[in-house]
Write a protein that holds these residues in place. Structure first.
Motif, mmCIF file in Angstrom:
data_model
loop_
_atom_site.group_PDB
_atom_site.id
_atom_site.type_symbol
_atom_site.label_atom_id
_atom_site.label_comp_id
_atom_site.label_asym_id
_atom_site.label_seq_id
_atom_site.Cartn_x
_atom_site.Cartn_y
_atom_site.Cartn_z
ATOM 1 N N VAL A 1 17.785 3.696 8.422
ATOM 2 C CA VAL A 1 19.091 3.898 9.043
ATOM 3 C C VAL A 1 19.714 5.092 8.324
ATOM 4 N N PRO A 2 20.588 5.819 8.994
ATOM 5 C CA PRO A 2 21.149 5.580 10.315
ATOM 6 C C PRO A 2 20.261 6.108 11.447
ATOM 7 N N LEU A 3 20.616 5.605 12.631
ATOM 8 C CA LEU A 3 20.105 6.119 13.900
ATOM 9 C C LEU A 3 21.337 6.332 14.769
ATOM 10 N N LEU A 4 21.415 7.482 15.395
ATOM 11 C CA LEU A 4 22.525 7.721 16.323
ATOM 12 C C LEU A 4 21.956 7.925 17.720
ATOM 13 N N VAL A 5 22.482 7.190 18.674
ATOM 14 C CA VAL A 5 22.099 7.374 20.077
ATOM 15 C C VAL A 5 23.247 8.082 20.778
ATOM 16 N N ASP A 6 22.920 9.170 21.461
ATOM 17 C CA ASP A 6 23.909 9.862 22.289
ATOM 18 C C ASP A 6 23.625 9.450 23.730
ATOM 19 N N ARG A 7 24.454 8.551 24.238
ATOM 20 C CA ARG A 7 24.179 7.997 25.573
ATOM 21 C C ARG A 7 24.379 9.035 26.675
ATOM 22 N N SER A 8 25.057 10.132 26.365
ATOM 23 C CA SER A 8 25.313 11.117 27.417
ATOM 24 C C SER A 8 24.052 11.876 27.790
ATOM 25 N N ASN A 9 23.069 11.867 26.876
ATOM 26 C CA ASN A 9 21.852 12.623 27.184
ATOM 27 C C ASN A 9 20.589 11.888 26.727
ATOM 28 N N GLY A 10 20.751 10.684 26.187
ATOM 29 C CA GLY A 10 19.591 9.873 25.804
ATOM 30 C C GLY A 10 18.961 10.264 24.480
ATOM 31 N N ARG A 11 19.577 11.189 23.747
ATOM 32 C CA ARG A 11 18.967 11.596 22.465
ATOM 33 C C ARG A 11 19.072 10.485 21.422
ATOM 34 N N HIS A 12 18.015 10.411 20.589
ATOM 35 C CA HIS A 12 18.011 9.519 19.425
ATOM 36 C C HIS A 12 17.911 10.407 18.212
ATOM 37 N N LEU A 13 18.866 10.314 17.321
ATOM 38 C CA LEU A 13 18.890 11.241 16.188
ATOM 39 C C LEU A 13 18.762 10.502 14.863
ATOM 40 N N CYS A 14 17.984 11.085 13.959
ATOM 41 C CA CYS A 14 17.757 10.518 12.626
ATOM 42 C C CYS A 14 18.194 11.546 11.577
ATOM 43 N N GLN A 15 18.289 11.065 10.336
ATOM 44 C CA GLN A 15 18.636 11.880 9.173
ATOM 45 C C GLN A 15 20.118 12.266 9.235
ATOM 46 N N SER A 16 20.879 11.704 8.316
ATOM 47 C CA SER A 16 22.338 11.835 8.392
ATOM 48 C C SER A 16 22.799 13.291 8.416
ATOM 49 N N ALA A 17 22.152 14.151 7.634
ATOM 50 C CA ALA A 17 22.605 15.552 7.605
ATOM 51 C C ALA A 17 22.371 16.214 8.956
ATOM 52 N N ALA A 18 21.209 15.958 9.540
ATOM 53 C CA ALA A 18 20.913 16.531 10.862
ATOM 54 C C ALA A 18 21.877 15.966 11.907
ATOM 55 N N ILE A 19 22.236 14.698 11.749
ATOM 56 C CA ILE A 19 23.172 14.081 12.701
ATOM 57 C C ILE A 19 24.559 14.723 12.570
ATOM 58 N N LEU A 20 24.972 14.994 11.330
ATOM 59 C CA LEU A 20 26.281 15.647 11.154
ATOM 60 C C LEU A 20 26.291 17.010 11.831
ATOM 61 N N GLU A 21 25.209 17.743 11.682
ATOM 62 C CA GLU A 21 25.151 19.064 12.340
ATOM 63 C C GLU A 21 25.207 18.905 13.863
ATOM 64 N N TYR A 22 24.487 17.922 14.359
ATOM 65 C CA TYR A 22 24.481 17.679 15.811
ATOM 66 C C TYR A 22 25.899 17.342 16.286
ATOM 67 N N LEU A 23 26.557 16.457 15.556
ATOM 68 C CA LEU A 23 27.905 16.053 15.975
ATOM 69 C C LEU A 23 28.890 17.213 15.880
ATOM 70 N N ALA A 24 28.696 18.082 14.885
ATOM 71 C CA ALA A 24 29.560 19.271 14.805
ATOM 72 C C ALA A 24 29.350 20.129 16.054
ATOM 73 N N ASP A 25 28.104 20.268 16.481
ATOM 74 C CA ASP A 25 27.813 21.038 17.700
ATOM 75 C C ASP A 25 28.428 20.379 18.933
ATOM 76 N N MET A 26 28.267 19.061 19.027
ATOM 77 C CA MET A 26 28.690 18.358 20.241
ATOM 78 C C MET A 26 30.206 18.233 20.360
ATOM 79 N N THR A 27 30.869 18.091 19.212
ATOM 80 C CA THR A 27 32.317 17.840 19.257
ATOM 81 C C THR A 27 33.129 19.108 18.986
ATOM 82 N N GLY A 28 32.470 20.130 18.456
ATOM 83 C CA GLY A 28 33.207 21.347 18.088
ATOM 84 C C GLY A 28 34.089 21.151 16.864
#
Ligand SMILES: N[C@@H](CCC(=O)N[C@@H](CS)C(=O)NCC(=O)O)C(=O)O
Length: 213
Positions: free
Chosen positions: A56-83
């Motif tokens: 853990v963690p695992l983050l699911v983005d239901r808007s596009n079906g992505r499954h994301l691992c690794q907290s640092a990579a998830i933070l970068e993804y969320l920064a991209d998605m949320t601005g």
């Protein structure tokens, strides 16, 4: 309408907390799925089909079906998605990324391991614990020196570097590491804690699954 994000984790997990903190600071409601690690759920096929590392963690983005691992990579993804919290410029973004890599190399690896030993989650010889405490202190010194004369780790406002590092330093006490010698760290933590939507580990992650409010 269901929340866009679904966070899978466990309440004692620092990496899960980092992702939950990012979501709450970005104002993104999320469903929380408790993973019963004591029962080995994180190693079962249903979890591993979406979290290749069996963690853990695992983050699911239901808007596009992505499954994301690794907290640092998830933070970068969320920064991209949320601005939010991605840094004001490309240079800030790159610096934030440096700190994310540094964190798991030098800070999280020491503080999280010292904590699991101290809490009895993963017993080890005292010298192993002391080595992690020494490593954690060495990394805290680097962070403390960097924060001298700065409000935030990168640039002029909070970024994922602050969220990521806060999600480790917040556990120093449970690791048996005293933050008092680091003059810059307490005020920096207070600045993170003053961000709208902030929640500490105990308030953010419940011991059971919970739907977004
Ligand atoms: N680098 C990973 C570390 C994740 C991690 O260590 N998670 C722990 C819980 S805090 C875990 O799942 N441990 C079980 C295992 O590694 O088998 C991240 O940042 O997401």
């Amino acid at each position: 309408m269901p929340a866009r994000f679904e966070l899978h984790g466990i309440a004692f997990s620092g990496p899960t907390y980092k992702v939950g903190l990012m979501l709450t600071l970005a104002g993104e409601p999320f469903d929380y799925v408790h993973v019963n690690m004591m029962a080995g759920e994180h190693k079962q096929a249903a979890h591993m089909a979406r979290q290749r590392y069996g963690q853990v963690p695992l983050l699911v983005d239901r808007s596009n079906g992505r499954h994301l691992c690794q907290s640092a990579a998830i933070l970068e993804y969320l920064a991209d998605m949320t601005g939010r919290f991605g840094g004001a410029t490309l240079d800030e973004r790159l610096q934030a990324r440096e700190w994310l890599y540094w964190d798991f190399d030098r800070l999280a690896s020491q503080i999280y391991r010292a904590r699991t030993i101290k809490l009895g989650i993963r017993p080890a010889h005292p010298e192993v614990y002391e080595a992690h405490v020494a490593g954690g202190n060495a990394a805290l010194k680097v962070l403390d020196q960097h924060l001298t004369g700065r409000s935030w780790v990168v640039g002029e406002s909070a970024t994922i570097a602050d969220i990521d590092l806060y999600g480790v330093v917040a556990y120093a006490g449970e690791a048996g590491i005293d933050l008092a010698p680091y003059a810059q760290i307490a005020p920096w933590m207070a600045r993170v804690e003053a961000l709208p939507g902030f929640k500490g580990p105990r308030d953010l992650l419940p011991m059971e699954s919970r739907e977004a409010a």
